[in-house]
Design a protein around this motif. Structure first.
Motif, PDB file in Angstrom:
ATOM      1  N   ARG A 144       0.847  -1.186   0.000  1.00  0.00           N
ATOM      2  CA  ARG A 144       0.000   0.000   0.000  1.00  0.00           C
ATOM      3  C   ARG A 144       0.881   1.232   0.000  1.00  0.00           C
ATOM      4  NH1 ARG A 144      -3.254   1.000   5.392  1.00  0.00           N
ATOM      5  NH2 ARG A 144      -3.378   3.035   4.374  1.00  0.00           N
ATOM      6  N   ASN A 145       0.339   2.315  -0.487  1.00  0.00           N
ATOM      7  CA  ASN A 145       1.059   3.577  -0.516  1.00  0.00           C
ATOM      8  C   ASN A 145       0.790   4.345   0.769  1.00  0.00           C
ATOM      9  OD1 ASN A 145       2.015   3.087  -3.161  1.00  0.00           O
ATOM     10  ND2 ASN A 145       0.086   3.854  -4.022  1.00  0.00           N
ATOM     11  N   LEU A 146       1.771   5.112   1.194  1.00  0.00           N
ATOM     12  CA  LEU A 146       1.591   5.971   2.357  1.00  0.00           C
ATOM     13  C   LEU A 146       2.545   7.145   2.251  1.00  0.00           C
ATOM     14  CD1 LEU A 146       3.352   4.733   5.594  1.00  0.00           C
ATOM     15  CD2 LEU A 146       4.021   3.959   3.331  1.00  0.00           C
ATOM     16  N   VAL A 147       2.336   8.131   3.100  1.00  0.00           N
ATOM     17  CA  VAL A 147       3.257   9.262   3.164  1.00  0.00           C
ATOM     18  C   VAL A 147       3.894   9.262   4.545  1.00  0.00           C
ATOM     19  CG1 VAL A 147       1.993  10.654   1.489  1.00  0.00           C
ATOM     20  CG2 VAL A 147       1.437  10.838   3.915  1.00  0.00           C
ATOM     21  N   VAL A 148       5.123   9.733   4.617  1.00  0.00           N
ATOM     22  CA  VAL A 148       5.847   9.764   5.886  1.00  0.00           C
ATOM     23  C   VAL A 148       5.081  10.622   6.889  1.00  0.00           C
ATOM     24  CG1 VAL A 148       7.972  10.493   7.018  1.00  0.00           C
ATOM     25  CG2 VAL A 148       8.074   9.376   4.781  1.00  0.00           C
ATOM     26  N   GLY A 149       4.842  10.039   8.052  1.00  0.00           N
ATOM     27  CA  GLY A 149       4.064  10.712   9.088  1.00  0.00           C
ATOM     28  C   GLY A 149       2.685  10.107   9.264  1.00  0.00           C
ATOM     29  N   PRO A 171      11.907  12.341   5.204  1.00  0.00           N
ATOM     30  CA  PRO A 171      11.268  13.660   5.111  1.00  0.00           C
ATOM     31  C   PRO A 171       9.747  13.559   5.205  1.00  0.00           C
ATOM     32  CG  PRO A 171      12.138  12.980   2.980  1.00  0.00           C
ATOM     33  CD  PRO A 171      12.650  11.985   3.969  1.00  0.00           C
ATOM     34  N   VAL A 172       9.179  14.468   5.990  1.00  0.00           N
ATOM     35  CA  VAL A 172       7.724  14.492   6.167  1.00  0.00           C
ATOM     36  C   VAL A 172       7.040  14.663   4.819  1.00  0.00           C
ATOM     37  CG1 VAL A 172       5.793  15.693   7.253  1.00  0.00           C
ATOM     38  CG2 VAL A 172       7.961  15.431   8.480  1.00  0.00           C
ATOM     39  N   GLY A 173       6.015  13.832   4.579  1.00  0.00           N
ATOM     40  CA  GLY A 173       5.244  13.927   3.350  1.00  0.00           C
ATOM     41  C   GLY A 173       5.800  13.120   2.190  1.00  0.00           C
ATOM     42  N   GLN A 174       6.991  12.539   2.356  1.00  0.00           N
ATOM     43  CA  GLN A 174       7.544  11.724   1.263  1.00  0.00           C
ATOM     44  C   GLN A 174       6.643  10.523   0.994  1.00  0.00           C
ATOM     45  OE1 GLN A 174      11.169   9.319   1.964  1.00  0.00           O
ATOM     46  NE2 GLN A 174      12.055  10.367   0.175  1.00  0.00           N
ATOM     47  N   ARG A 175       6.442  10.227  -0.286  1.00  0.00           N
ATOM     48  CA  ARG A 175       5.590   9.103  -0.655  1.00  0.00           C
ATOM     49  C   ARG A 175       6.414   7.821  -0.703  1.00  0.00           C
ATOM     50  NH1 ARG A 175       0.644  10.512  -2.200  1.00  0.00           N
ATOM     51  NH2 ARG A 175       0.251  12.718  -2.656  1.00  0.00           N
ATOM     52  N   LEU A 176       5.903   6.803  -0.003  1.00  0.00           N
ATOM     53  CA  LEU A 176       6.587   5.519   0.071  1.00  0.00           C
ATOM     54  C   LEU A 176       5.596   4.395  -0.185  1.00  0.00           C
ATOM     55  CD1 LEU A 176       8.686   6.056   3.342  1.00  0.00           C
ATOM     56  CD2 LEU A 176       9.490   6.324   0.979  1.00  0.00           C
ATOM     57  N   THR A 177       6.150   3.187  -0.311  1.00  0.00           N
ATOM     58  CA  THR A 177       5.345   1.979  -0.424  1.00  0.00           C
ATOM     59  C   THR A 177       5.609   1.123   0.812  1.00  0.00           C
ATOM     60  OG1 THR A 177       5.481   1.988  -2.829  1.00  0.00           O
ATOM     61  CG2 THR A 177       4.860  -0.081  -1.777  1.00  0.00           C
ATOM     62  N   LEU A 178       4.540   0.611   1.408  1.00  0.00           N
ATOM     63  CA  LEU A 178       4.664  -0.280   2.553  1.00  0.00           C
ATOM     64  C   LEU A 178       4.301  -1.687   2.122  1.00  0.00           C
ATOM     65  CD1 LEU A 178       3.582   0.245   6.205  1.00  0.00           C
ATOM     66  CD2 LEU A 178       2.833  -1.806   5.018  1.00  0.00           C
ATOM     67  N   GLN A 179       5.147  -2.648   2.487  1.00  0.00           N
ATOM     68  CA  GLN A 179       4.819  -4.051   2.270  1.00  0.00           C
ATOM     69  C   GLN A 179       5.372  -4.851   3.440  1.00  0.00           C
ATOM     70  OE1 GLN A 179       6.957  -4.804  -1.452  1.00  0.00           O
ATOM     71  NE2 GLN A 179       8.442  -6.066  -0.332  1.00  0.00           N
ATOM     72  N   GLU A 238      20.673   3.067   3.924  1.00  0.00           N
ATOM     73  CA  GLU A 238      21.465   4.106   3.269  1.00  0.00           C
ATOM     74  C   GLU A 238      20.645   4.870   2.252  1.00  0.00           C
ATOM     75  OE1 GLU A 238      24.954   2.311   1.677  1.00  0.00           O
ATOM     76  OE2 GLU A 238      25.816   1.817   3.630  1.00  0.00           O
ATOM     77  N   ALA A 239      19.673   4.198   1.639  1.00  0.00           N
ATOM     78  CA  ALA A 239      18.829   4.848   0.628  1.00  0.00           C
ATOM     79  C   ALA A 239      17.918   5.911   1.224  1.00  0.00           C
ATOM     80  CB  ALA A 239      17.990   3.803  -0.100  1.00  0.00           C
ATOM     81  N   ALA A 240      17.830   5.975   2.562  1.00  0.00           N
ATOM     82  CA  ALA A 240      16.956   6.957   3.201  1.00  0.00           C
ATOM     83  C   ALA A 240      17.532   8.362   3.120  1.00  0.00           C
ATOM     84  CB  ALA A 240      16.719   6.577   4.655  1.00  0.00           C
ATOM     85  N   GLY A 241      18.836   8.483   2.851  1.00  0.00           N
ATOM     86  CA  GLY A 241      19.442   9.803   2.815  1.00  0.00           C
ATOM     87  C   GLY A 241      19.903  10.232   4.193  1.00  0.00           C
ATOM     88  N   SER A 242      20.169  11.517   4.347  1.00  0.00           N
ATOM     89  CA  SER A 242      20.725  12.004   5.610  1.00  0.00           C
ATOM     90  C   SER A 242      19.974  13.203   6.153  1.00  0.00           C
ATOM     91  CB  SER A 242      22.203  12.370   5.412  1.00  0.00           C
ATOM     92  OG  SER A 242      22.332  13.364   4.396  1.00  0.00           O
ATOM     93  N   GLU A 243      18.710  13.320   5.836  1.00  0.00           N
ATOM     94  CA  GLU A 243      17.943  14.478   6.263  1.00  0.00           C
ATOM     95  C   GLU A 243      17.369  14.288   7.668  1.00  0.00           C
ATOM     96  OE1 GLU A 243      15.044  15.966   3.494  1.00  0.00           O
ATOM     97  OE2 GLU A 243      15.965  14.881   1.837  1.00  0.00           O
ATOM     98  N   GLU A 244      17.143  15.419   8.345  1.00  0.00           N
ATOM     99  CA  GLU A 244      16.372  15.376   9.584  1.00  0.00           C
ATOM    100  C   GLU A 244      14.918  15.137   9.213  1.00  0.00           C
ATOM    101  OE1 GLU A 244      15.250  18.363  13.300  1.00  0.00           O
ATOM    102  OE2 GLU A 244      17.038  18.714  12.083  1.00  0.00           O
ATOM    103  N   GLY A 245      14.236  14.310   9.988  1.00  0.00           N
ATOM    104  CA  GLY A 245      12.843  14.003   9.635  1.00  0.00           C
ATOM    105  C   GLY A 245      12.186  13.122  10.675  1.00  0.00           C
ATOM    106  N   LEU A 246      11.450  12.121  10.206  1.00  0.00           N
ATOM    107  CA  LEU A 246      10.712  11.232  11.103  1.00  0.00           C
ATOM    108  C   LEU A 246      11.255   9.814  10.997  1.00  0.00           C
ATOM    109  CD1 LEU A 246       7.026  12.414  10.498  1.00  0.00           C
ATOM    110  CD2 LEU A 246       8.582  13.072  12.357  1.00  0.00           C
ATOM    111  N   LEU A 247      11.347   9.174  12.165  1.00  0.00           N
ATOM    112  CA  LEU A 247      11.825   7.797  12.225  1.00  0.00           C
ATOM    113  C   LEU A 247      10.631   6.869  12.375  1.00  0.00           C
ATOM    114  CD1 LEU A 247      14.507   6.156  12.385  1.00  0.00           C
ATOM    115  CD2 LEU A 247      14.232   6.226  14.878  1.00  0.00           C
TER     116      LEU A 247
END
Length: 427
Positions: free
Chosen positions: A321-326, A346-354, A409-418
């Motif tokens: 399913r699709n979701l956004v960070v947060g 990053p808040v609001g980034q679109r991801l896929t959850l499986q 590592e693919a997550a990058g190095s930004e401050e955001g949500l864990l």
């Protein structure tokens, strides 16, 4: 009669925020008298009657009509619920009745039961004969929460004899369930053949039973308080640390397990079950994977922690399913949530959850190479029953996070949500 009214008023005054008084009406002497007394004490618009038809007796429909007419004469609203117990046993009828009570009560309602001192003595004797512990010997509480409302037994200190005299003075004509005369039922046997002898030999028998029940309730409250203190000390990863549990005396271990299982599942362990639980789980080999089953629940241990889980475990659904960070999401065995972090998504980034499918590889942040998801979950100490439910977060087909375990590592190095996964048994 005046003493009864005064005593009833005192009991009602202990519940000042009640919106509706719901009288459990059977048509028998006790509940009919309670309804009559309540009609004198409380405004009519705040009193209603509830008749539960168990449909186990041929005359139950006629008794319902008797209760309806009785309420009509007192100008009290009448309600009827029909239930279908699993059998004609006392336990099945009680379970069906209380389920109906819970479903009927609304916030601010107080269910009034007409059980009295003789009923309390019967309950105490029944629990004693069944080998109940301290909580069982506390018998029936005067009040307790029930569904969205509460339950109150305002006549619990009154004897059956006292209620019979009051009903005679008022000229009440209650109905009598013929099954009450059947000694096949344990409670009837005590009421008909045992209690009269005990009351004749020991005139203060009823008051002594009430006192004993009160003492047992205080003792049970103390045991529960001690168990909750021990549970807080033994709590680990959503379960109980066996190492810390084993530091307690055997009596405290059993008290802890009894209260913990009851609070988590609603199931009260008998002594035989506690002994079997100790044998099967606490004293099993270190490398064993024992399972101890209860109705709708199971106990397992893993890496020195005892867990209480649903039985059967929820089915894992395939797909994504699709979701956004947060965005928090409820999953088969837990909940995906988020917390701020110096390095996150990053808040609001679109991801896929499986969920885990098997064979996945990823590059955990700071590890300096790839690793199989299977190895990562084992290293993290994730219990076997949770591994198939482990959520994964992907971006463009690549794993960027294993919630509750690592960022990649693919997550990058930004401050955001864990992402945090509060898996059942790990919260």
């Amino acid at each position: 009669m005046s003493d009864l009214l005064v005593g009833l008023r005192q009991q009602l005054d202990t519940c000042p925020k009640v919106r509706r008084w719901v009288v459990a009406l059977s048509g028998g002497l006790d509940s009919s008298l309670l309804l009559f007394l309540l009609q004198r004490l409380a405004p009519s618009q705040s009193v209603i009657a509830l008749y539960i038809d168990h449909q186990l007796q041929a005359g139950s429909a006629l008794w319902a009509e008797h209760c309806r007419e009785q309420c009509g004469r007192l100008n009290i609203p009448f309600n009827l619920i029909r239930v279908t117990p699993d059998s004609d046993s006392e336990a099945s009828a009680r379970a069906a009745r209380y389920h109906a009570f819970e479903s009927f009560l609304q916030p601010g309602d107080c269910l009034l039961l007409a059980q009295h001192a003789d009923d309390q003595a019967e309950t105490l004797l029944l629990r004693l004969l069944r080998g109940s512990g301290v909580m069982g010997l506390a018998a029936m509480p005067r009040s307790r929460p029930l569904g969205q409302g509460m339950l109150l037994r305002p006549l619990l200190q009154q004897s059956r004899e006292c209620l019979e005299r009051a009903a005679f003075e008022l000229g009440l004509e209650p109905v009598e369930d013929p099954s009450n005369a059947n000694p096949r039922y344990d409670r009837n046997l005590l009421r008909l053949n045992v209690l009269p002898v005990l009351k004749q030999r020991w005139p203060g028998f009823l008051s002594r039973c009430s006192e004993t029940a009160a003492v047992m309730r205080e003792a049970s409250e103390l045991l529960t308080e001690r168990a909750q203190e021990d549970i807080s000390r033994c709590a680990e990863r959503g379960g109980l640390s066996l190492a810390r549990l084993n530091l307690l005396s055997q009596a405290r271990q059993r008290n802890l397990l009894h209260v913990w299982v009851s609070e988590q599942s609603g199931h009260r362990l008998g002594r035989a079950q506690l002994l079997q639980l100790e044998k099967d789980l606490l004293h099993a080999r270190a490398d064993a994977q024992p399972v101890f089953r209860l109705p709708d629940h199971q106990l397992r241990r893993h890496q020195g922690v005892l867990y209480l889980l649903p039985d059967p475990l929820p089915l894992v659904e395939e797909g994504e399913r699709n979701l956004v960070v947060g965005e928090s999401i409820q999953l088969p065995l837990g909940c995906l949530q988020w917390q701020p972090a110096r390095r996150g998504l990053p808040v609001g980034q679109r991801l896929t959850l499986q969920l885990r499918r098997g064979g996945e590889r990823l590059r955990p942040l700071g590890r300096g190479g790839s690793v199989s998801l299977k190895q990562l979950l084992q290293e993290a100490g994730l219990p076997p029953w949770l591994r198939a439910c482990q959520p994964l977060l992907l971006k463009d087909g690549e794993i960027v996070a294993v919630p509750g375990i690592t960022l990649c590592e693919a997550a990058g190095s930004e401050e955001g949500l864990l992402p945090i996964w509060s898996g059942f048994g790990l919260s």
